[in-house]
Design a protein around this motif. Structure first.
Motif, PDB file in Angstrom:
ATOM      1  N   LEU A  33      55.812 -13.612  -8.926  1.00 24.98           N
ATOM      2  CA  LEU A  33      55.232 -13.976 -10.226  1.00 24.98           C
ATOM      3  C   LEU A  33      55.384 -15.457 -10.557  1.00 24.98           C
ATOM      4  O   LEU A  33      54.751 -15.946 -11.493  1.00 24.98           O
ATOM      5  CB  LEU A  33      55.865 -13.128 -11.338  1.00 24.98           C
ATOM      6  CG  LEU A  33      55.599 -11.630 -11.238  1.00 24.98           C
ATOM      7  CD1 LEU A  33      56.387 -10.884 -12.297  1.00 24.98           C
ATOM      8  CD2 LEU A  33      54.111 -11.331 -11.355  1.00 24.98           C
ATOM      9  N   ALA A  34      56.194 -16.188  -9.792  1.00 27.64           N
ATOM     10  CA  ALA A  34      56.416 -17.606 -10.068  1.00 27.64           C
ATOM     11  C   ALA A  34      55.216 -18.476  -9.715  1.00 27.64           C
ATOM     12  O   ALA A  34      55.083 -19.581 -10.225  1.00 27.64           O
ATOM     13  CB  ALA A  34      57.647 -18.105  -9.317  1.00 27.64           C
ATOM     14  N   ASP A  35      54.326 -17.975  -8.871  1.00 30.95           N
ATOM     15  CA  ASP A  35      53.142 -18.745  -8.511  1.00 30.95           C
ATOM     16  C   ASP A  35      52.206 -18.825  -9.724  1.00 30.95           C
ATOM     17  O   ASP A  35      51.889 -17.788 -10.324  1.00 30.95           O
ATOM     18  CB  ASP A  35      52.420 -18.080  -7.339  1.00 30.95           C
ATOM     19  CG  ASP A  35      51.208 -18.872  -6.923  1.00 30.95           C
ATOM     20  OD1 ASP A  35      51.356 -19.775  -6.087  1.00 30.95           O
ATOM     21  OD2 ASP A  35      50.104 -18.591  -7.459  1.00 30.95           O
ATOM     22  N   GLN A  78      48.674 -16.208 -13.692  1.00 32.28           N
ATOM     23  CA  GLN A  78      47.408 -16.188 -14.440  1.00 32.28           C
ATOM     24  C   GLN A  78      46.665 -14.874 -14.196  1.00 32.28           C
ATOM     25  O   GLN A  78      46.124 -14.275 -15.132  1.00 32.28           O
ATOM     26  CB  GLN A  78      46.537 -17.374 -14.038  1.00 32.28           C
ATOM     27  CG  GLN A  78      45.253 -17.474 -14.827  1.00 32.28           C
ATOM     28  CD  GLN A  78      44.369 -18.637 -14.392  1.00 32.28           C
ATOM     29  OE1 GLN A  78      44.618 -19.294 -13.381  1.00 32.28           O
ATOM     30  NE2 GLN A  78      43.335 -18.898 -15.156  1.00 32.28           N
ATOM     31  N   ILE A  79      46.637 -14.410 -12.952  1.00 28.71           N
ATOM     32  CA  ILE A  79      45.986 -13.134 -12.627  1.00 28.71           C
ATOM     33  C   ILE A  79      46.649 -12.001 -13.389  1.00 28.71           C
ATOM     34  O   ILE A  79      45.974 -11.156 -13.996  1.00 28.71           O
ATOM     35  CB  ILE A  79      46.035 -12.879 -11.105  1.00 28.71           C
ATOM     36  CG1 ILE A  79      45.164 -13.882 -10.358  1.00 28.71           C
ATOM     37  CG2 ILE A  79      45.611 -11.446 -10.776  1.00 28.71           C
ATOM     38  CD1 ILE A  79      45.407 -13.912  -8.845  1.00 28.71           C
ATOM     39  N   GLU A 100      37.094 -16.276 -13.965  1.00 25.12           N
ATOM     40  CA  GLU A 100      38.120 -16.590 -14.974  1.00 25.12           C
ATOM     41  C   GLU A 100      39.097 -17.671 -14.518  1.00 25.12           C
ATOM     42  O   GLU A 100      39.542 -18.476 -15.323  1.00 25.12           O
ATOM     43  CB  GLU A 100      38.902 -15.325 -15.350  1.00 25.12           C
ATOM     44  CG  GLU A 100      38.093 -14.300 -16.109  1.00 25.12           C
ATOM     45  CD  GLU A 100      37.747 -14.740 -17.518  1.00 25.12           C
ATOM     46  OE1 GLU A 100      38.531 -15.496 -18.138  1.00 25.12           O
ATOM     47  OE2 GLU A 100      36.680 -14.331 -18.008  1.00 25.12           O
ATOM     48  N   THR A 101      39.437 -17.661 -13.229  1.00 25.65           N
ATOM     49  CA  THR A 101      40.465 -18.583 -12.739  1.00 25.65           C
ATOM     50  C   THR A 101      39.900 -19.857 -12.118  1.00 25.65           C
ATOM     51  O   THR A 101      40.597 -20.867 -12.054  1.00 25.65           O
ATOM     52  CB  THR A 101      41.351 -17.906 -11.676  1.00 25.65           C
ATOM     53  OG1 THR A 101      40.541 -17.565 -10.543  1.00 25.65           O
ATOM     54  CG2 THR A 101      42.032 -16.672 -12.235  1.00 25.65           C
ATOM     55  N   ASN A 106      43.907 -13.471  -1.223  1.00 23.12           N
ATOM     56  CA  ASN A 106      45.260 -13.568  -0.658  1.00 23.12           C
ATOM     57  C   ASN A 106      46.325 -13.331  -1.729  1.00 23.12           C
ATOM     58  O   ASN A 106      47.303 -12.629  -1.496  1.00 23.12           O
ATOM     59  CB  ASN A 106      45.473 -14.926   0.008  1.00 23.12           C
ATOM     60  CG  ASN A 106      44.733 -15.049   1.316  1.00 23.12           C
ATOM     61  OD1 ASN A 106      44.529 -14.056   2.020  1.00 23.12           O
ATOM     62  ND2 ASN A 106      44.326 -16.258   1.657  1.00 23.12           N
ATOM     63  N   HIS A 107      46.135 -13.910  -2.906  1.00 23.43           N
ATOM     64  CA  HIS A 107      47.085 -13.712  -4.002  1.00 23.43           C
ATOM     65  C   HIS A 107      47.080 -12.262  -4.481  1.00 23.43           C
ATOM     66  O   HIS A 107      48.141 -11.706  -4.791  1.00 23.43           O
ATOM     67  CB  HIS A 107      46.775 -14.669  -5.158  1.00 23.43           C
ATOM     68  CG  HIS A 107      47.198 -16.078  -4.883  1.00 23.43           C
ATOM     69  ND1 HIS A 107      48.512 -16.475  -4.862  1.00 23.43           N
ATOM     70  CD2 HIS A 107      46.468 -17.186  -4.604  1.00 23.43           C
ATOM     71  CE1 HIS A 107      48.586 -17.773  -4.597  1.00 23.43           C
ATOM     72  NE2 HIS A 107      47.347 -18.221  -4.433  1.00 23.43           N
ATOM     73  N   LEU A 108      45.917 -11.649  -4.533  1.00 21.45           N
ATOM     74  CA  LEU A 108      45.834 -10.240  -4.940  1.00 21.45           C
ATOM     75  C   LEU A 108      46.536  -9.341  -3.927  1.00 21.45           C
ATOM     76  O   LEU A 108      47.176  -8.360  -4.301  1.00 21.45           O
ATOM     77  CB  LEU A 108      44.371  -9.821  -5.116  1.00 21.45           C
ATOM     78  CG  LEU A 108      43.696 -10.393  -6.355  1.00 21.45           C
ATOM     79  CD1 LEU A 108      42.179 -10.216  -6.267  1.00 21.45           C
ATOM     80  CD2 LEU A 108      44.238  -9.725  -7.617  1.00 21.45           C
TER      81      LEU A 108
END
Length: 103
Positions: free
Chosen positions: A13-15, A20-21, A38-39, A48-50
């Protein structure tokens, strides 16, 4: 109690983009297309983040035709918030009782 699993979740969650997601998904279930809009992130970067969020158990997926929707798992955030709450309560007791280890 803080655990290594909590530490792993904090790192996830630090990213800034993942945070934001998560914030966006707290308000509504969204597909990748919505999250790109949105981002402003590129689709491959967002995917990749998802994946990281999904592997950490923070989000679930819901297929809908040719789209995949993502929804937040609030119980994961509740568990992390509870661990921080317990840590704060312990710290409060330590401060109030002036507990310190002798040298």
């Amino acid at each position: 109690m803080m655990t290594s699993a909590n530490a792993d979740l904090i790192r996830v969650l630090a990213d800034p983009l993942r945070l934001q997601i998560v914030t966006l998904l707290a308000h509504e279930t969204l597909c990748t297309t919505h999250l790109v809009e949105e981002t402003g992130a590129r689709q491959t970067n967002l995917s990749n983040h998802l994946r990281v969020l999904r592997e950490a158990g923070v989000v679930d997926t819901e297929p809908c035709g040719r789209f995949t929707y993502y929804k937040l798992r609030p119980e994961v955030l509740d568990a992390l918030a509870g661990a921080f709450g317990d840590l704060a309560a312990t710290a409060r007791t330590t401060v109030e009782t002036n507990r310190k280890r002798a040298c």
